[in-house]
Design an enzyme around this catalytic site. Sequence first.
Site, mmCIF file in Angstrom:
data_model
loop_
_atom_site.group_PDB
_atom_site.id
_atom_site.type_symbol
_atom_site.label_atom_id
_atom_site.label_comp_id
_atom_site.label_asym_id
_atom_site.label_seq_id
_atom_site.Cartn_x
_atom_site.Cartn_y
_atom_site.Cartn_z
ATOM 1 N N SER A 143 0.874 -1.181 0.000
ATOM 2 C CA SER A 143 0.000 0.000 0.000
ATOM 3 C C SER A 143 0.912 1.231 0.000
ATOM 4 O O SER A 143 2.105 1.118 0.315
ATOM 5 C CB SER A 143 -0.847 -0.006 1.282
ATOM 6 O OG SER A 143 -1.461 1.242 1.494
ATOM 7 N N TYR A 156 -2.780 -1.947 10.342
ATOM 8 C CA TYR A 156 -2.756 -2.031 8.872
ATOM 9 C C TYR A 156 -1.463 -1.425 8.326
ATOM 10 O O TYR A 156 -0.776 -2.037 7.505
ATOM 11 C CB TYR A 156 -3.971 -1.300 8.287
ATOM 12 C CG TYR A 156 -4.048 -1.365 6.768
ATOM 13 C CD1 TYR A 156 -4.540 -2.510 6.130
ATOM 14 C CD2 TYR A 156 -3.627 -0.308 5.973
ATOM 15 C CE1 TYR A 156 -4.604 -2.583 4.738
ATOM 16 C CE2 TYR A 156 -3.689 -0.374 4.580
ATOM 17 C CZ TYR A 156 -4.186 -1.508 3.975
ATOM 18 O OH TYR A 156 -4.244 -1.586 2.593
#
Length: 256
Positions: A143, A156
């Site tokens: 990401s 995350y």
Amino acid sequence: MERLKNKVAIITGAALGIGKATALMFAKEGAKVAVTDILEDEGRALVQEIQANGGDAMFSYLNVSSEFAVQDVLEEVFNKWGRLDILVNNAGIAGVNSPTDQVTEKEWDKVMGINVKGVFFCTKYAIGHMQQSGGGSIINISSIYGIISAPDLPPYHASKGAVRSMSKTDALLYAKDNIRVNSVHPGFIWTPLVENHLKNSGSTLEVGRKNLDALHPLGRVGKPDEIAYGILFLASDESSFVTGAELVIDGGYTAQ
Ligand code: NAP
């Protein structure tokens, strides 16, 4: 339209979002595609869609946080098609959105169990099959938050940082086997994961989407196909000299 001709691919979390777009694109480019996910109905429907378009695909239920299940499914795919060329470690969850001092160990472990251990398990059991196939390409979906951060989703962001560095370690470890390992770093992409994240953040979808659009210099969130095109490049022989690299596809987010 045969950029992946004769290649066998496994995609995790392939029933929805980025994984689904990737599975459709891979099949269109001639790959045999193992669609794996914990969403059985959606996964089987995707396989039917691929087959209806003339592609070759199978579905296997796979929770990537279970080591034995990963071992079994990878074995099943290798035995069915006789080789393994491509692994897309795509399955991931956003997890709890609390500040670090309020995250429980259980919440932390849930995200790590899927986003980090899932990548570890799938890589661990893909390597032997790829060595027997003469090489391969592993694409790990990290990401932008594996590179920069934001004041939310602590587990995350940590998980995506881990995926970024695991990709480089494995690129170095398995270069001798002609196995390439790269990471992809999407900005916000309009998928069920982002929609659910917005729903849980208390704003309406329209307002939430506008806020996300504004974070990207290109003025909008991305589409799943815009990530799938990058994954396709890394999966194909067009990227045969690319390993240990970070492919950022983020509408300019991290350039700021
Ligand atoms: P998505 O729409 O939620 O699709 C992910 C799929 O993975 C879903 O079908 C999900 O099922 C499944 N899944 C969840 N836990 C799993 C498990 N333990 N084992 C196997 N499959 C599992 O997500 P996406 O937005 O396409 O994201 C795909 C990847 O890109 C993720 O790794 C994500 O972190 C990353 N990413 C996404 C964005 C974005 O903006 N969308 C940005 C950067 C990175 P459920 O629906 O039941 O959870």
